[in-house]
Design a protein around this motif. Structure first.
Motif, short mmCIF file in Angstrom:
data_model
loop_
_atom_site.label_atom_id
_atom_site.label_comp_id
_atom_site.label_asym_id
_atom_site.label_seq_id
_atom_site.Cartn_x
_atom_site.Cartn_y
_atom_site.Cartn_z
N ASP A 27 -3.22 -4.32 0.18
CA ASP A 27 -3.30 -2.86 0.34
C ASP A 27 -2.10 -2.27 1.06
O ASP A 27 -1.97 -1.04 1.15
N GLY A 28 -1.22 -3.12 1.61
CA GLY A 28 -0.01 -2.61 2.24
C GLY A 28 -0.19 -2.05 3.63
O GLY A 28 0.69 -1.38 4.16
N LYS A 29 -1.33 -2.33 4.26
CA LYS A 29 -1.60 -1.78 5.58
C LYS A 29 -1.21 -2.72 6.71
O LYS A 29 -1.35 -2.38 7.89
N LYS A 30 -0.74 -3.90 6.36
CA LYS A 30 -0.32 -4.88 7.36
C LYS A 30 1.16 -4.68 7.66
O LYS A 30 1.98 -4.58 6.76
N ASP A 31 1.52 -4.62 8.95
CA ASP A 31 2.91 -4.38 9.31
C ASP A 31 3.77 -5.63 9.21
O ASP A 31 4.99 -5.54 9.04
N ASP A 71 9.18 6.20 1.62
CA ASP A 71 8.13 5.73 2.54
C ASP A 71 7.33 4.57 1.96
O ASP A 71 6.14 4.42 2.22
N GLN A 72 8.01 3.75 1.16
CA GLN A 72 7.45 2.49 0.71
C GLN A 72 8.48 1.40 0.98
O GLN A 72 9.68 1.60 0.71
N TRP A 73 8.00 0.27 1.51
CA TRP A 73 8.89 -0.83 1.88
C TRP A 73 8.55 -2.08 1.09
O TRP A 73 7.38 -2.41 0.90
N ARG A 74 9.58 -2.79 0.63
CA ARG A 74 9.39 -3.98 -0.20
C ARG A 74 10.41 -5.06 0.19
O ARG A 74 11.38 -4.80 0.90
N ILE A 108 4.68 12.34 -5.62
CA ILE A 108 4.66 11.95 -7.03
C ILE A 108 3.40 11.14 -7.39
O ILE A 108 3.36 10.43 -8.39
N GLY A 109 2.40 11.26 -6.53
CA GLY A 109 1.11 10.65 -6.82
C GLY A 109 1.08 9.14 -6.69
O GLY A 109 0.27 8.47 -7.33
N GLN A 110 1.95 8.57 -5.84
CA GLN A 110 2.00 7.13 -5.69
C GLN A 110 1.58 6.64 -4.31
O GLN A 110 1.78 5.48 -3.97
N ALA A 111 0.95 7.50 -3.54
CA ALA A 111 0.56 7.11 -2.19
C ALA A 111 -0.68 6.23 -2.18
O ALA A 111 -0.83 5.36 -1.31
N ASP A 112 -1.59 6.43 -3.14
CA ASP A 112 -2.86 5.72 -3.13
C ASP A 112 -2.88 4.49 -4.03
O ASP A 112 -3.63 3.55 -3.78
#
Length: 304
Positions: free
Chosen positions: A121-125, A197-200, A260-264
């Motif tokens: 889910d991407g909530k882990k730092d 605001d997305q990290w990979r 752009i509707g990619q937050a969820d």
């Protein structure tokens, strides 16, 4: 020689795996895809046009041959496409894996299956370990997690390679990804919008293909995290691309995923702990900047 089947051989990764293994005299490579062969390289392997969703034809094809391993790269990978057609997503990303798992169980064939960071889910730092509990937020992520569960519940000898934001270049000029998209647009002086605001930890496709070979060589079993070692935001990646090819960074506009509707439907932050893959497979990723140097040479070699 080990006889290796590569599914989805027309795909971005599929072509790379075919080319890599076909160049190695230890492997007898068979490539299959639904459409005609689009790989410009036609040597060193056998190609068969097989509709992977035609279960009877696929089963007949598999049963008429003896494979040592299957590298399963075929999948529906577009988040939006999976949301729009959940039935097709289920067929290709889950049901097909069940068919392959059944064959591999009955014949004790190693199945190397590609999965994704989108199972999280991407909530882990901090970086994700292989043992961390998945919590997919999109149909795509849910389907890939379901495919992992299919294998876990089978008696098939399998290796799952999860990966992140694959980029690079192969011989097919119609294939694109973050690096080629950004380079092409900026080279043409076109403005682009990039999520900030997305990290990979982006994965060089050559590294991922080699990880598939390592999994075959080591007869790997279980889940392995395969990615680059460099963690960055999408905008940082694009700025690096612009810097390397000396392109105008003023053409880059930073935007939010929400706009752009990619937050969820996409995890905010993903990254992998690579220690297991390093220790058990001998996997060592190429740095992002070094990979751009390799891609630059490959672009020239392909005459683009």
């Amino acid at each position: 020689m080990k006889k290796i089947l590569v599914t989805g051989s027309n795909g971005f990764l599929g072509q790379k795996v075919v080319d890599l293994l076909a160049a190695n005299e230890l492997y007898n490579v068979v490539a299959i895809s639904k459409g005609p062969n689009r790989n410009p390289n036609k040597t060193g392997y056998a190609f068969h046009q097989v509709d992977l969703l035609d279960q009877i034809k696929l089963t007949n094809f598999l049963s008429s041959r003896d494979f040592d391993a299957i590298v399963h790269t075929a999948a529906m990978t577009s988040v939006e496409a999976c949301e729009a057609d959940k039935a097709a997503c289920q067929l290709l990303n889950v049901d097909l894996v069940q068919t392959l798992a059944t064959y591999c169980t009955e014949n004790q064939v190693q199945l190397i299956h590609l999965s994704t960071d989108f199972v999280f889910d991407g909530k882990k730092d901090s970086p994700y370990h292989e043992e961390d509990r998945p919590n997919p937020q999109s149909e795509y992520g849910k389907s890939k997690y379901a495919s992992e569960q299919v294998l876990a519940q089978s008696s098939c000898p399998y290796a799952i390679l999860r990966t992140i934001l694959v980029y690079g270049i192969n011989g097919d000029p119609n294939r694109s990804n973050l690096v080629l998209w950004a380079k092409t647009k900026l080279s043409q002086n076109e403005a682009i919008k990039v999520v900030n605001d997305q990290w990979r930890m982006p994965t060089f496709v050559d590294d991922l293909a080699y990880a598939c070979q390592l999994a075959i060589e080591r007869k790997a079993q279980g889940i392995f995290h395969i990615s680059g070692a460099d963690s960055m935001s999408i905008t940082e990646a694009v700025y690096n691309i612009a810097d390397y090819w000396q392109l105008d960074k003023g053409l880059i506009t930073e935007i939010s995923a929400e706009s752009i509707g990619q937050a969820d439907n996409r995890p905010r932050r993903t990254g992998f702990d690579l220690r297991k893959s390093s220790n058990e497979l001998g996997y060592a990723p190429t740095s992002f900047i070094a990979s751009l140097e390799i891609i630059d040479r490959q672009i020239k070699a392909f005459g683009r």
